[in-house]
Design an enzyme around this catalytic site. Structure first.
Site, PDB file in Angstrom:
ATOM      1  N   GLU A 296       0.807  -1.228   0.000  1.00 36.90           N
ATOM      2  CA  GLU A 296       0.000   0.000   0.000  1.00 36.90           C
ATOM      3  C   GLU A 296       0.833   1.267   0.000  1.00 36.90           C
ATOM      4  OE1 GLU A 296      -0.849  -2.665   1.847  1.00 36.90           O
ATOM      5  OE2 GLU A 296      -2.846  -3.163   1.101  1.00 36.90           O
TER       6      GLU A 296
ATOM      7  N   HIS B 119     -11.674  -4.036   9.538  1.00 37.31           N
ATOM      8  CA  HIS B 119     -12.206  -3.737   8.203  1.00 37.31           C
ATOM      9  C   HIS B 119     -13.458  -2.863   8.236  1.00 37.31           C
ATOM     10  CE1 HIS B 119      -9.458  -6.850   6.804  1.00 37.31           C
ATOM     11  NE2 HIS B 119      -9.726  -6.482   5.564  1.00 37.31           N
TER      12      HIS B 119
END
Lengths: 331, 325
Positions: A63, A132
């Site tokens: 990322e 999440h």
């Protein structure tokens, strides 16, 4: 009359990407599983087929580098649109986002600029548990140097994403996972843009101002419809972009109604709602009939079980309760 | 009989390398003085001892190639062509600085020279170099991205992410590790499981080699060859230049973790007198001329200091400029 088509938030984002890539060959796109797999949420469906693998690229699960390569590419003359699979993974990219993307123009004395977008789906409510389900908009908003958009409707999704891609500043573009399937009318015009820094008064009213954004605007509208039956007239303001923040619109509204509720999905402590409420207090103190109320996510890591997850995220009913309390207060 | 230096470069170019190393050294030593006087504040990381790397490498690159570096980057900027006066003014925090006094010592930048910045988060420049290389390749520009970093940076996650990415996407990046053996006070063998840094690229199928970073000609030749490879193949390449900093990590560091004996060994390999000696031995120049070069550099540095001293501070209103376009 502008021609419109009904489509989902997902398809509106997809259309925005397609239109901008057709318009400008310097727009390139990459992220985890965005090409062959067409995106975890299918926002990039059909892009590889139309634009080819030079412009639509799968990346390693890296990322920080997904964002950093976009920073370099933007400095080198492209308009990259990077996708992080979810906002939660942006935490692995915070070095590039905060230390680089937000700072480079300033620390190099304005000699360069970064026309780039980092898209990231986020928000809670899908029973995905603590890692999440986060809403991290306040993290980004705290840092100068970033533009931040967070659309609530398909039309705004299209118009804001197109503006983001054309923006010469680095943009954090948040998308709510629970809105991907929501439908609405979207202008067909390939030059339809929603400007940054202009909040949308999505419902006019006289008794109380509700300031919200993204999915919270949708819930605020549901609450307002319910409250109308009780004779409470709510003005609902959808911020659309968190930076630039259209303070003028919500301050003018709160001054008029004399009451305000600020709704945010992120954690309450040090959340953006505190900042907005404070701006209202400071600017409208003499016009206020009640203290500004905040409705926010609970200060807990998100639990998995849907029964208890629900109480951690603002609902239309919790917003309505806050409005009732603010309105019932006698001045 | 061909000699080593003349086999590498014409006389004028060799003298230019010498001059660039001397200018870099004198600039840094002047910075130390200005720091002691309180004219330069904040962090100050000096390059003295490592000049052969910046000078040799820059000579081996094309002007269109991008250069990125870390926070010990004054020499890289000046050798690339940055005006020493504007670099010194930046260090003084003056409005005439190369970044208007907003970046300081660690954030020099000049896009006209394709000098794409000094970065002060260890390893932060890796993915940015990869991105610049991608943009160059996508736009079919004839340039590569040269990315300088220290030995400490190779243990950052984005070192590995960026090497993998550069090879996977076949991007023209030349990674240049300046191994001066210490990440602040931690010696390489105490931070890296494999202390021979250039060998670490095998996991990414990136060719690499080690070069003597105290020998400007060796660095020049290695970088020139590597840059040609990168240009030809559009694959990354990796050079480890073994070098030494004569000062501490920053002005705040007395470098007590290194022995005097070790320091002396490396001082005896100082790249500037080494090249000077060879230039004279090969009959390219005289020691008098070398002294003249030094005097000339001292004047440039003195003028830089004077310019910085006399330059105005930034206006308060400048604080809000350059955040957004």
């Amino acid at each position: 009359m502008t021609s419109m088509s009904e489509m989902t938030y997902r398809d509106a984002l997809n259309l925005a990407l397609k239109e901008e890539m057709r318009r400008d060959p310097s727009v390139v796109l990459w992220g985890e599983d965005v090409a062959l797999y067409e995106g975890s949420f299918k926002v990039t469906r059909g892009l590889l087929a139309e634009f080819g693998e030079e412009r639509v690229r799968d990346t390693p699960i890296s990322e920080n580098t997904i964002v950093g390569v976009a920073v370099g590419a933007a400095m080198g003359g492209l308009r990259p649109v990077a996708e992080l699979m979810t906002v939660n993974f942006a935490l692995l990219a915070m070095d590039q986002i905060i230390n680089h993307m937000a700072k480079i123009r300033y620390m190099f004395g304005g000699q360069t600029y970064l026309p780039m977008v980092v898209r990231m789906p986020g928000g809670g409510g899908s029973q995905l548990a603590a890692q999440h389900s986060q809403s991290l908009e306040s993290y980004f908003m705290h840092c100068p140097g970033l533009h931040i958009a967070y659309p609530s409707t398909p039309a705004d999704a299209k118009g804001l994403l197109k503006s983001a891609i054309r923006d010469n500043n680095p943009v954090i573009f948040l998308e709510h996972e629970l809105l991907y399937n929501s439908k609405g009318e979207v202008p067909d015009d390939p030059d339809f843009l929603v400007p940054f820094g202009r909040a949308n008064v999505v419902r006019t009213g006289t008794d109380v101002t509700i300031v919200a954004y993204a999915r919270m605007s949708i819930l605020a509208l549901q609450a307002a419809a319910e409250l109308e039956k009780e004779g409470i007239s709510c003005e609902v303001i959808d911020l659309r972009t968190l930076c630039p923040l259209d303070t003028e619109t919500f301050i003018a509204s709160a001054r008029r109604t004399g009451r305000a509720v600020v709704v945010e999905e992120c954690w309450r402590t040090a959340g953006l709602g505190g900042d907005i409420a404070h701006r209202i207090h400071e600017a409208c103190f003499d016009s206020l009939l009640a203290p500004v109320r905040r409705v926010a996510g609970l200060d807990v890591p998100m639990p998995y079980s849907r029964k208890i997850e629900k109480i951690c995220i603002p609902q239309a009913e919790t917003i309505a309760d806050a409005v009732r309390e603010v309105v019932s207060r006698k001045s | 009989m061909e000699t080593r230096l003349r086999a590498a470069l014409p006389d004028q170019e060799l003298l230019k390398l010498y001059e660039q190393m001397v200018l870099s050294r004198e600039f840094e030593e002047s910075c130390a003085e200005q720091y002691t006087k309180g004219h330069i504040t904040g962090f100050l990381h000096l390059y003295s001892g490592q000049e052969a790397v910046a000078v040799g490498a820059t000579a081996g690159l094309h002007k269109d190639d991008y250069i990125l570096s870390a926070y010990r980057e004054h020499a890289q900027a000046i050798v690339r062509g940055a005006d020493p006066r504007r670099v010194m003014a930046e260090l003084f925090g003056k409005s005439t600085g190369i970044c208007k006094g907003k970046g300081g010592s660690m954030h020099l930048f000049d896009p006209d020279l394709n000098f794409m910045g000094g970065y002060a988060i260890v390893g932060g420049q890796f993915p940015i170099a990869v991105g610049l290389a991608f943009a160059a390749k996508y736009r079919q520009e004839d340039r590569i991205a040269a990315c300088f970093f220290g030995d400490g940076a190779v243990n950052q996650g984005n070192f590995h992410e960026s090497l993998n990415w550069a090879r996977l996407w076949e991007l023209p990046v030349l990674f240049i590790c300046e191994n001066n053996f210490y990440g602040i006070g931690t010696e390489v063998h105490r931070s890296s499981a494999l202390a021979s840094i250039h060998k670490r690229t095998c996991g990414y199928d990136i060719p690499s080699e080690k070069v003597d970073g105290m020998d400007v000609i060796a660095v020049y030749k290695a970088i020139k060859h590597a840059a040609e490879k990168v240009r030809e193949t559009s694959h990354p390449y990796f050079i480890e230049a073994v070098t030494y900093r004569f000062r501490g990590h920053s002005m705040a560091d007395p470098a007590k973790y290194r022995s005097a004996a070790e320091h002396e060994i490396w001082k005896s390999r100082d790249p500037i007198p080494a090249l000077g000696k060879e230039l004279v031995a090969e009959g390219i120049t005289s020691s008098d001329h070398l002294a003249e070069i030094r005097d000339k550099c001292l004047v440039v540095v003195q003028e830089a200091v004077k310019f910085a001293e006399e330059s105005p501070w930034p206006e308060d209103s400048e604080v809000y400029n350059d955040i957004y376009v």
